[in-house]
Design a protein around this motif. Structure first.
Motif, short mmCIF file in Angstrom:
data_model
loop_
_atom_site.label_atom_id
_atom_site.label_comp_id
_atom_site.label_asym_id
_atom_site.label_seq_id
_atom_site.Cartn_x
_atom_site.Cartn_y
_atom_site.Cartn_z
N TYR A 71 -30.81 -68.26 23.71
CA TYR A 71 -29.82 -69.19 24.24
C TYR A 71 -30.12 -69.43 25.71
O TYR A 71 -30.46 -68.49 26.44
CB TYR A 71 -28.40 -68.63 24.09
CG TYR A 71 -27.80 -68.82 22.72
CD1 TYR A 71 -26.77 -69.72 22.51
CD2 TYR A 71 -28.27 -68.09 21.63
CE1 TYR A 71 -26.21 -69.90 21.25
CE2 TYR A 71 -27.73 -68.26 20.37
CZ TYR A 71 -26.69 -69.16 20.18
OH TYR A 71 -26.14 -69.34 18.93
N CYS A 131 -31.55 -63.32 25.13
CA CYS A 131 -31.91 -63.03 23.75
C CYS A 131 -31.76 -61.54 23.49
O CYS A 131 -31.98 -60.71 24.35
CB CYS A 131 -33.33 -63.51 23.42
SG CYS A 131 -34.62 -62.97 24.53
N SER A 174 -27.31 -62.81 22.28
CA SER A 174 -27.56 -64.03 21.51
C SER A 174 -27.17 -63.85 20.05
O SER A 174 -26.73 -64.81 19.39
CB SER A 174 -29.04 -64.45 21.63
OG SER A 174 -29.91 -63.50 21.08
#
Length: 291
Positions: free
Chosen positions: A267, A139, A143
Motif C-alpha cells: 500500500y 507491506c 498491509s
C-alpha cells in the motif's frame, strides 16, 4: 497567490462529513481572489483523468481537498510538472499534510496557505513503473490488516480496521522478506517493512520518524520477527516513533529499494498498489507544494 486553482474534491472524506467544510473553503479561496474550478470525479480513475486534464492546462495550482488518498491521486497528476500541489486536509489521517507542516485541523487556515502561494520543492518517489507516492509504502502486517478491512462490509468507518487487526493477529506469522537497498541485499523475516519519503501513515503512526521529504533518500524501517506478545507491546510505540530503538527494528536509507516476499500486497499513502515484488525509487525535487 495562484490566480487559477483546480480544486480536486473527495466528497466521501471523513465518511462524508467533509462536505460541510467545502462551501466555506470555496468562499475563502474566491474571496481571496482565486478563480476556482471544482473537479469531482465519478470514480477514482475519472477523477485522475480530470485532474490530469486540468494540470495540462497549467493552472496556478492543483489543490486536493480530502485526505491522504486524494493527495496520492493528485500527486499522480502533478509530480514531475511545474504545477504546484496544494492540500486542504479534510480526511481522517492527513499524514502527508502534517509532514509538510500544513494546518491539519483548520481547513480555512489551509485555504489561506494556498492563497499565499509559497512553494516548497520536495521529493516524490516512484513505486513500480507508473505510480507515484509522497508518503509511505507499507507491506507486511499493516498491509494485511488493510486487505482484511477492505473486504469487510461491517462495521463502518475506522472500527472495521480494529476488527481486521484482531483477526489478522490470530493468524499472522513473520514474513521472509528480501530487500535490495541500492545494491545491498537484506534477507530477513519481518513483521512489516515501510519505505518512507515522509515519516507517518495511518493517522499518525510515525513508522519512519526521521524521514524528511527533501533529502533525496527513502527511509526503510524493518520490524523484524518477534513473538506475538512482544509485537503487541512494541507496535503501539510507532505513534511516538520510539519503536526504532527496539532491538528488532533496523532503519536504512537508500535511493532505490526493491521489496520482495511471498503473498504480500503493498500500500502507498494508504492506497492499494498490489502484490510485490515492487521497486521504489526517489525522484528528488519531483513535487512542488504550497506550504
Amino acid at each position: 497567490m495562484p490566480g487559477e486553482i483546480a480544486l480536486l474534491v473527495n466528497p466521501a472524506a471523513r465518511g462524508g462529513r467533509s462536505r460541510s467544510l467545502l462551501a466555506p473553503v470555496l468562499d475563502r479561496l474566491r474571496s481571496g481572489g482565486a478563480e476556482v474550478s471544482v473537479i469531482l470525479g465519478e470514480s477514482a480513475d475519472d477523477a485522475l483523468e480530470r485532474a490530469c486534464t486540468a494540470v495540462a492546462e497549467a493552472p496556478g495550482a492543483l489543490v486536493a481537498f480530502g485526505g491522504d488518498g486524494l493527495v496520492h491521486l493528485a500527486v499522480q497528476a502533478v509530480a514531475g510538472t511545474d504545477v504546484p500541489l496544494g492540500v486542504i486536509p479534510a480526511g481522517t489521517g492527513n499524514d502527508i499534510a502534517a509532514a509538510l507542516g500544513l494546518p491539519v485541523r483548520d481547513p480555512l487556515a489551509a485555504a489561506d496557505t494556498v492563497l499565499r502561494g509559497r512553494v516548497r520543492t520536495v521529493d516524490a518517489a516512484r513505486a513500480g513503473a507508473d505510480e507515484w507516492f509522497a508518503g509511505v509504502v507499507a507491506c507486511g502486517f499493516d498491509s494485511r490488516v488493510n486487505e482484511r478491512a477492505n473486504r469487510l462490509t461491517w462495521p463502518p468507518g475506522m472500527a472495521k480496521y480494529v476488527v481486521a487487526l484482531a483477526q489478522e493477529l490470530r493468524s499472522f506469522r513473520p514474513i521472509p522478506f528480501r530487500l535490495d537497498l541500492d545494491g545491498e541485499v537484506v534477507e530477513r523475516e519481518a513483521m512489516l517493512v515501510a519505505v518512507g519519503n515522509t515519516g507517518s501513515y495511518g493517522a499518525g503512526m510515525r513508522v519512519c520518524p526521521a524521514a524528511v521529504p527533501d533529502d533525496g533518500l527513502l527511509d526503510v524501517t524493518i520490524l523484524g520477527a518477534v513473538p506475538r506478545g512482544e509485537f503487541l507491546r512494541t507496535f503501539p510505540r510507532v505513534y511516538r516513533g520510539t519503536h526504532v530503538s527496539h532491538p528488532a527494528v533496523t532503519v536504512h536509507r537508500a535511493r532505490r529499494v526493491t521489496l520482495d516476499a511471498p503473498g504480500v500486497v503493498a500500500y502507498a499513502d494508504g492506497e492499494r498498489l498490489g502484490p510485490i515484488p515492487l521497486t521504489c525509487e526517489i525522484v528528488p525535487g519531483a513535487l512542488n507544494v504550497l506550504v
